[in-house]
Design an enzyme around this catalytic site. Structure first.
Site, PDB file in Angstrom:
ATOM      1  N   ILE A 223       0.829  -1.205   0.000  1.00  0.00           N
ATOM      2  CA  ILE A 223       0.000   0.000   0.000  1.00  0.00           C
ATOM      3  C   ILE A 223       0.864   1.255   0.000  1.00  0.00           C
ATOM      4  O   ILE A 223       0.521   2.265  -0.627  1.00  0.00           O
ATOM      5  CB  ILE A 223      -0.979  -0.006   1.197  1.00  0.00           C
ATOM      6  CG1 ILE A 223      -2.033   1.098   1.032  1.00  0.00           C
ATOM      7  CG2 ILE A 223      -0.248   0.159   2.521  1.00  0.00           C
ATOM      8  CD1 ILE A 223      -2.973   0.902  -0.122  1.00  0.00           C
TER       9      ILE A 223
ATOM     10  N   LYS B 229      -5.625   3.034   7.181  1.00  0.00           N
ATOM     11  CA  LYS B 229      -6.704   2.232   7.744  1.00  0.00           C
ATOM     12  C   LYS B 229      -6.343   0.736   7.666  1.00  0.00           C
ATOM     13  O   LYS B 229      -5.537   0.341   6.829  1.00  0.00           O
ATOM     14  CB  LYS B 229      -8.028   2.515   7.020  1.00  0.00           C
ATOM     15  CG  LYS B 229      -8.058   2.047   5.556  1.00  0.00           C
ATOM     16  CD  LYS B 229      -8.471   0.601   5.451  1.00  0.00           C
ATOM     17  CE  LYS B 229      -8.179   0.021   4.099  1.00  0.00           C
ATOM     18  NZ  LYS B 229      -8.453  -1.429   4.019  1.00  0.00           N
TER      19      LYS B 229
ATOM     20  N   ASP C 231     -10.908  -6.129   5.852  1.00  0.00           N
ATOM     21  CA  ASP C 231      -9.883  -5.176   5.423  1.00  0.00           C
ATOM     22  C   ASP C 231     -10.403  -4.336   4.258  1.00  0.00           C
ATOM     23  O   ASP C 231     -10.358  -3.109   4.320  1.00  0.00           O
ATOM     24  CB  ASP C 231      -8.583  -5.893   5.051  1.00  0.00           C
ATOM     25  CG  ASP C 231      -7.500  -4.920   4.622  1.00  0.00           C
ATOM     26  OD1 ASP C 231      -6.961  -4.216   5.490  1.00  0.00           O
ATOM     27  OD2 ASP C 231      -7.210  -4.846   3.407  1.00  0.00           O
TER      28      ASP C 231
END
Length: 307
Positions: free
Chosen positions: A13, A89, A166
């Site tokens: 990510i 997140k 997720d």
């Protein structure tokens, strides 16, 4: 003058989203990374935030991109060094842990940004404006993707409390932006026989003035991926597609600004930096916790990365 920022955790990510967003933002300069692996980047690297801070005295902020487990010591370390903190997140491994972060930042006098990137998708705010005072009659969410594509070989994704939530929490973050008072009514969580987290989930929720919200999550979607939210109102129907990147109202595509999720996050973090601003909304995360608390468990076949 740009602010020196560091990435903590250089995984998929970070490489796919955070690094390009920082590079495109004139308010920030990537000054280093914190990682235990060879990162291949031409900036200083260290194994702790404290070590990197000593090497980069002008460091003013960190963006934490590690898996959600054990975030408290990382955030505490950064705040103790006087750094502003942005967090990928989900914000933590548990709601109880996440609830500590705002007080920690407040005591340190630093900014804290617990991010929900899907709220920054191009179509979300235009949809919020369109909803206005329209009465929502029903919401349908289909959020289905292939874990093998988005988290190849990442076993941490199967730790308890994660799994299909997720990606699913991304949909819930949009929902809680658009609909006030969202409450879980029922849930079914489907667990592979060899994994500790669900691969699919069906949820029934409601919101203030919204009698029913139907949700289907899957981490085993082959072929085209599905990230859509359909909202039926007394004044027409709107659909967010592609995770919120596209907005269709009454079957007509709406032109939305194509800035993108992570550039918006870093634009907001730049506004917050140095001002002791705290944005720490945990409402999407609480819905995930509620699903694990109330959800009925079903067992499905074993999961295989190479299936």
């Amino acid at each position: 003058m740009s602010r020196a920022i560091a990435i903590v955790g250089v995984g998929k990510i970070a490489r796919d989203q955070h690094l390009p967003a920082i590079a495109a933002n004139a308010d920030f300069e990537l000054a280093g990374v914190v990682t235990h692996h060879d990162n291949g980047l031409s900036v200083p690297a260290a194994t702790t935030i404290t070590e990197l801070h000593a090497r980069v005295p002008g460091l003013s902020a960190v963006s934490i991109c590690t898996p959600p487990m054990a975030r408290t010591p990382l955030i505490a370390e950064a705040l103790a060094l006087g750094l502003d903190v942005m967090v990928e997140k989900p914000p933590a491994a548990t709601v109880s842990e996440g609830e500590r972060f705002a007080d920690m930042a407040r005591a340190a006098g630093r900014s804290l940004f617990l991010t929900w990137h899907s709220r920054e998708a191009d179509g979300v705010e235009p949809l919020a404006r369109w909803l206005g005072d329209r009465a929502i009659r029903h919401v349908r969410i289909d959020w289905k993707e292939d874990v093998r594509v988005w988290h190849p070989g990442q076993e941490w994704i199967w730790q308890p409390g994660i799994g299909v939530f997720d990606p699913g929490v991304n949909a819930l973050s949009i929902l809680t932006r658009l609909v006030p008072g969202v409450t879980l009514r029922d849930a079914v969580l489907r667990y592979p026989t060899d994994r500790a987290a669900p691969i699919a989930a069906d949820l029934i929720l409601s919101g203030d003035g919204v009698p029913r919200i139907d949700v289907e999550f899957s981490f085993d979607q082959r072929g085209p991926q599905t990230w859509s939210i359909t909202i039926e109102t007394d004044g027409g129907t709107a659909v967010l597609r592609d995770g919120g990147a596209r907005l269709i109202i009454e079957d007509k595509e709406v032109d939305v600004p194509g800035i993108g999720e992570y550039p918006r996050l870093y634009r907001r973090f730049a506004e917050m930096a140095g001002r002791a601003v705290i944005e720490a909304d945990l409402s999407p995360f609480r819905l995930v916790a509620d699903a694990f608390m109330l959800g009925r468990h079903e067992r499905v076949g074993p999961f295989r990365w190479d299936d």
